[in-house]
Design a protein around this motif. Structure first.
Motif, mmCIF file in Angstrom:
data_model
loop_
_atom_site.group_PDB
_atom_site.id
_atom_site.type_symbol
_atom_site.label_atom_id
_atom_site.label_comp_id
_atom_site.label_asym_id
_atom_site.label_seq_id
_atom_site.Cartn_x
_atom_site.Cartn_y
_atom_site.Cartn_z
ATOM 1 N N LYS A 105 -16.227 -4.857 -1.972
ATOM 2 C CA LYS A 105 -16.989 -3.687 -2.397
ATOM 3 C C LYS A 105 -18.394 -3.707 -1.813
ATOM 4 O O LYS A 105 -18.909 -2.681 -1.343
ATOM 5 N N LEU A 168 -7.850 1.055 -2.392
ATOM 6 C CA LEU A 168 -7.610 1.925 -3.557
ATOM 7 C C LEU A 168 -7.794 1.146 -4.856
ATOM 8 O O LEU A 168 -8.394 1.653 -5.810
ATOM 9 N N ASP A 170 -9.713 -1.425 -5.314
ATOM 10 C CA ASP A 170 -11.140 -1.657 -5.501
ATOM 11 C C ASP A 170 -11.803 -0.422 -6.097
ATOM 12 O O ASP A 170 -12.669 -0.511 -6.958
ATOM 13 N N ARG A 171 -11.380 0.738 -5.593
ATOM 14 C CA ARG A 171 -12.011 1.993 -5.990
ATOM 15 C C ARG A 171 -11.549 2.424 -7.372
ATOM 16 O O ARG A 171 -12.352 2.851 -8.190
ATOM 17 N N GLU A 172 -10.248 2.319 -7.630
ATOM 18 C CA GLU A 172 -9.686 2.774 -8.904
ATOM 19 C C GLU A 172 -8.786 1.688 -9.480
ATOM 20 O O GLU A 172 -7.566 1.743 -9.354
#
Lengths: 200, 200
Positions: A105, A168, A170-172
């Motif tokens: 991230k 994905l 990491d993001r959600e």
DNA sequence: TTGACAAGTGAACTGCCGTTCACTATAATT
DNA sequence: AATTATAGTGAACGGCAGTTCACTTGTCAA
């Protein structure tokens, strides 16, 4: 003691920077998360920027340690199913290990601002995985498990979609389960397409 | 006049935010880039955060406009070579259009901090491309150009590697030429693997 | 036991941050 | 010609940013 605190600072910096970025995090928050007062941190680092640099040093060293030497190359799977299993093991680790998640991230956030972050991001997200899987696929071709083809191209075609789903996660993070299922489905699709007939 | 200035502000904000992020950009720089003094911006926006929100509104509207309606669906290619050509045309646009580049970079930077940026990032980087290519591949299968298979899986396997190389261009623009070549090589590899024999 | 050093504290500093406001210049409306 | 609205200015604001420093505490070697 000093070294321990320094590491705690870097761990907390990684945590906060990976959420709000370097510019979006201030030393007040950082030291508060460590249970100290802001001036104390200057006993361990000269400036906020030095913390950032030390963090990057750590990330680079950690990456080289884990992927730099050929010792840590995963073994060539002896079956197509073995490739799926190995993939799922690696993915399971990489999307659940807090330090690795935060590193990704942070690199994602800071890649456009810092040269070294930029270079490490390309390694992490693109070339590293490709280079890791190229010899694996070459080996599997030698063993007659995969159709003869350009192993580097196959490595790219295999790792890039998986990498996209890791991003994905990491993001959600709530879509982690779904993403894992998609990765497995993709991996099975891959061996279906590239696997040499006569092997499972 | 007001609207024009507002748009200039948003364009400049997109430019600066996409380099240093929202937190890493201050109102002074922003207004200086516009040739005005910092207080002037408050005639057009109530706060820095309102600029950010308006920027996101714009990005969402722009995305919906370009990809939201089925009118803008690209036509199903009538040959495998047509798929390569269409791909290269789309890629060529997306990695050279300044606004699109900056939008991707901004979403990349801010995806962990803002809910709407998060959602739009997933669309931009993952689901959008997949959904765009699914009907295309379904159509190509109907026409006997591609092997019968799950079109959504193929769309994922096709777009994810291309997306990864687009990200590389954003991160390291000097590698754009190399990346384009790799995209074309990958596209040709793809039609080689999935293309129905008897078509080129 | 003393002295030295490392780690942490709290107050203070400078400077920049986003924002406000009284004001001017220009253009459009009446 | 007078009025109003709009866009832009420059000075000033409160506050928070990163940083410094004199000081206290705890640890350990001499």
């Amino acid at each position: 003691m000093a070294k321990d605190t320094k590491e705690r600072i870097l761990a907390t910096a990684l945590d906060l920077f990976s959420q709000a970025g370097y510019a979006g995090t201030n030393v007040r928050e950082l030291t508060a998360s460590l249970g100290m007062v802001k001036s104390s941190i200057y006993k361990h680092f000269e400036s906020k920027e030095e913390i950032w640099n030390a963090l990057l040093d750590n990330m680079i060293a950690y990456y080289d340690e884990r992927f730099g030497s050929p010792d840590h190359l995963p073994p060539v799977p002896d079956s197509l199913e073995g490739l799926v299993a190995m993939t799922m093991r690696m993915v399971d680790f990489t999307i659940h290990d807090e330090k690795v998640i935060k590193t990704r991230k942070l690199l994602t956030i800071e890649q456009f601002r810092d040269e070294r972050a930029r270079a490490l991001a390309t390694k992490h997200f693109l070339t590293g995985l490709r280079e890791l899987f190229t010899p694996i696929f070459a080996g599997m071709m030698d063993r007659g498990l995969l159709r003869r083809d350009d192993p580097s191209m196959l490595a790219f075609a295999y790792t890039a979609p998986i990498s996209a789903l890791i991003h994905l996660c990491d993001r959600e993070p709530d879509k982690t389960g779904e993403a894992m299922a998609q990765i497995e489905a993709f991996s099975r699709h891959f061996i279906e397409v590239y696997g040499e007939v006569g092997h499972d």
